[in-house]
Design a protein around this motif. Structure first.
Motif, PDB file in Angstrom:
ATOM      1  N   THR A   1     -22.692 -27.007  -1.170  1.00 53.22           N
ATOM      2  CA  THR A   1     -22.352 -27.640   0.104  1.00 53.22           C
ATOM      3  C   THR A   1     -21.317 -26.827   0.863  1.00 53.22           C
ATOM      4  O   THR A   1     -21.431 -26.616   2.084  1.00 53.22           O
TER       5      THR A   1
ATOM      6  N   GLU B   1     -10.975 -29.531   0.943  1.00 61.31           N
ATOM      7  CA  GLU B   1     -12.399 -29.304   1.208  1.00 61.31           C
ATOM      8  C   GLU B   1     -12.591 -28.534   2.503  1.00 61.31           C
ATOM      9  O   GLU B   1     -13.366 -27.564   2.561  1.00 61.31           O
TER      10      GLU B   1
ATOM     11  N   TYR C   1     -13.307 -29.693  -7.447  1.00 60.62           N
ATOM     12  CA  TYR C   1     -14.598 -29.590  -8.107  1.00 60.62           C
ATOM     13  C   TYR C   1     -15.251 -28.302  -7.629  1.00 60.62           C
ATOM     14  O   TYR C   1     -14.818 -27.686  -6.663  1.00 60.62           O
TER      15      TYR C   1
ATOM     16  N   THR D   1     -23.396 -28.952  -6.838  1.00 65.28           N
ATOM     17  CA  THR D   1     -23.614 -29.528  -5.509  1.00 65.28           C
ATOM     18  C   THR D   1     -22.441 -29.248  -4.587  1.00 65.28           C
ATOM     19  O   THR D   1     -22.634 -28.901  -3.400  1.00 65.28           O
ATOM     20  N   ASP D   2     -21.227 -29.376  -5.083  1.00 64.42           N
ATOM     21  CA  ASP D   2     -20.050 -29.124  -4.248  1.00 64.42           C
ATOM     22  C   ASP D   2     -19.982 -27.669  -3.795  1.00 64.42           C
ATOM     23  O   ASP D   2     -19.699 -27.390  -2.615  1.00 64.42           O
TER      24      ASP D   2
ATOM     25  N   SER E   1     -23.104 -34.581 -16.351  1.00 65.89           N
ATOM     26  CA  SER E   1     -23.109 -34.809 -14.900  1.00 65.89           C
ATOM     27  C   SER E   1     -22.115 -33.907 -14.176  1.00 65.89           C
ATOM     28  O   SER E   1     -22.300 -33.628 -12.982  1.00 65.89           O
ATOM     29  N   ASP E   2     -21.070 -33.450 -14.863  1.00 60.37           N
ATOM     30  CA  ASP E   2     -20.060 -32.619 -14.202  1.00 60.37           C
ATOM     31  C   ASP E   2     -20.644 -31.306 -13.695  1.00 60.37           C
ATOM     32  O   ASP E   2     -20.269 -30.815 -12.620  1.00 60.37           O
ATOM     33  N   TYR E   3     -21.550 -30.734 -14.461  1.00 56.63           N
ATOM     34  CA  TYR E   3     -22.140 -29.449 -14.064  1.00 56.63           C
ATOM     35  C   TYR E   3     -22.882 -29.584 -12.740  1.00 56.63           C
ATOM     36  O   TYR E   3     -22.736 -28.743 -11.842  1.00 56.63           O
ATOM     37  N   TRP E   4     -23.666 -30.625 -12.592  1.00 59.50           N
ATOM     38  CA  TRP E   4     -24.453 -30.801 -11.372  1.00 59.50           C
ATOM     39  C   TRP E   4     -23.564 -31.195 -10.206  1.00 59.50           C
ATOM     40  O   TRP E   4     -23.841 -30.837  -9.043  1.00 59.50           O
ATOM     41  N   THR E   5     -22.483 -31.907 -10.469  1.00 59.38           N
ATOM     42  CA  THR E   5     -21.516 -32.206  -9.401  1.00 59.38           C
ATOM     43  C   THR E   5     -20.847 -30.930  -8.895  1.00 59.38           C
ATOM     44  O   THR E   5     -20.715 -30.727  -7.677  1.00 59.38           O
ATOM     45  N   ASP E   6     -20.440 -30.073  -9.821  1.00 60.24           N
ATOM     46  CA  ASP E   6     -19.842 -28.798  -9.424  1.00 60.24           C
ATOM     47  C   ASP E   6     -20.831 -27.950  -8.639  1.00 60.24           C
ATOM     48  O   ASP E   6     -20.465 -27.313  -7.633  1.00 60.24           O
TER      49      ASP E   6
ATOM     50  N   ARG F   1     -14.357 -25.155 -12.178  1.00 68.57           N
ATOM     51  CA  ARG F   1     -14.698 -25.415 -13.576  1.00 68.57           C
ATOM     52  C   ARG F   1     -14.536 -24.157 -14.424  1.00 68.57           C
ATOM     53  O   ARG F   1     -14.098 -24.227 -15.590  1.00 68.57           O
TER      54      ARG F   1
END
Length: 312
Positions: free
Chosen positions: A68, A125, A207, A64-65, A57-62, A212
């Motif tokens: 964005t 952010e 993130y 998306t961030d 899940s970390d890959y997709w969170t990174d 990463r």
């Protein structure tokens, strides 16, 4: 899809596979001729690391961030860059007031503004979005300014003659005429945005793909570093292609150049302003067939020019 298009896609695929094969060969054999390929992970190592990241899940969170942050900063830069570019190009007062400040700030690298963003904004952010915005703003601004200034004044005078006001000129002449230059700046801006957002994430992010990638480097996970690099490259290519396709769609009225095998190119649509002479071949003196063809070509060009002048 035509045979020529299939051949081009095949060549692109062969080029990519050749690069990957050369990478695998040099790293697999631990070649150390000036460049130390023995320190690099192989293609198979990176592929295994990539497959492992995709299941987490970390890959997709990174992902998306980072997307964005890019979209927020880039869209803001696109709107303000076009607006300020048109304003500076069309108004001497705006150029005198804003020009000196913009020219002083423009040479400063966006990544050098990270300390400013940390001090200025309450959260990391917002600071990263500010860095992304700054990176894309100036390419869009400069391209828009040059594109607007390069417009021929004949079009504006024609609109004024027909009773058009300032807003009519802006919507019918300035923005449509400057679109090619504007999208050139947008294409450059999205690429610079990716460079700066990754650097900003490495320095002050929590993130994101850049964050990463830096974390993998600190723990000496080199396959993970290359996963981040490949991800950045693919994301940059996808977003740049999207901007280019949008630009082509919005400028469909422009003449396109089609590729002709043999190294020659021809224009798919002849511009109305083109005034290239048409060669006329005369076989022999008194040959009525060739003379009539030349007369027909001349009359056709005269009628076309009359229609173009009527449209203008």
């Amino acid at each position: 899809m035509t045979r020529h298009a299939l051949r081009r896609y095949a060549l692109r695929l062969v080029s990519l596979l050749t690069a990957l094969g050369l990478w695998q060969l040099l790293t697999g054999l631990d070649v150390d001729i000036w460049l130390r390929f023995s320190q690099f992970p192989t293609v198979t190592d990176v592929a295994h690391a990539f497959a492992g990241r995709l299941t987490g899940s970390d890959y997709w969170t990174d992902l998306t961030d980072s997307l964005t942050r890019i979209l927020a900063g880039f869209l803001l830069a696109a709107v303000l860059g076009v607006a300020v570019g048109v304003l500076v190009a069309r108004s001497r007062l705006a150029e005198d007031l804003l020009g000196p400040v913009l020219e002083v700030v423009r040479p400063i690298p966006a990544i050098a503004l990270v300390p400013v963003a940390i001090l200025l904004f309450p959260s990391n952010e917002q600071g990263i979005v500010f860095i992304t915005f700054t990176a894309a703003f100036f390419p869009v601004l400069v391209s828009t300014r040059h594109a607007v200034r390069a417009l021929t004044p004949v079009w504006e005078e024609a609109v004024r003659t027909m009773g058009g006001g300032r807003w009519r000129i802006l919507g019918s002449v300035v923005l449509p005429g400057a679109l090619p230059g504007i999208f050139g700046g947008l294409s450059v801006g999205i690429g610079v945005s990716w460079i700066c957002v990754i650097s900003a994430e490495m320095i002050s992010g929590q993130y994101g793909v850049g964050y990463r990638t830096w974390q993998d480097y600190t723990v000496v996970d080199y396959p993970g570093v290359f996963v981040g690099m490949v991800t950045i490259g693919v994301l940059g290519w996808v977003t740049s292609t999207a901007v280019e396709l949008l630009g082509r769609r919005l400028t469909r009225w422009l003449p396109r150049t089609s590729y002709v095998p043999g190294g020659r190119s021809r224009s798919a649509v002849l511009p109305a302003t083109a005034s290239a002479p048409v060669p006329v071949v005369v076989k022999a003196e008194g040959d009525s067939q060739y003379q009539s063809d030349a007369q027909q070509q001349g009359s056709g060009e005269t009628e076309q020019e009359a229609r173009d002048e009527h449209l203008v």
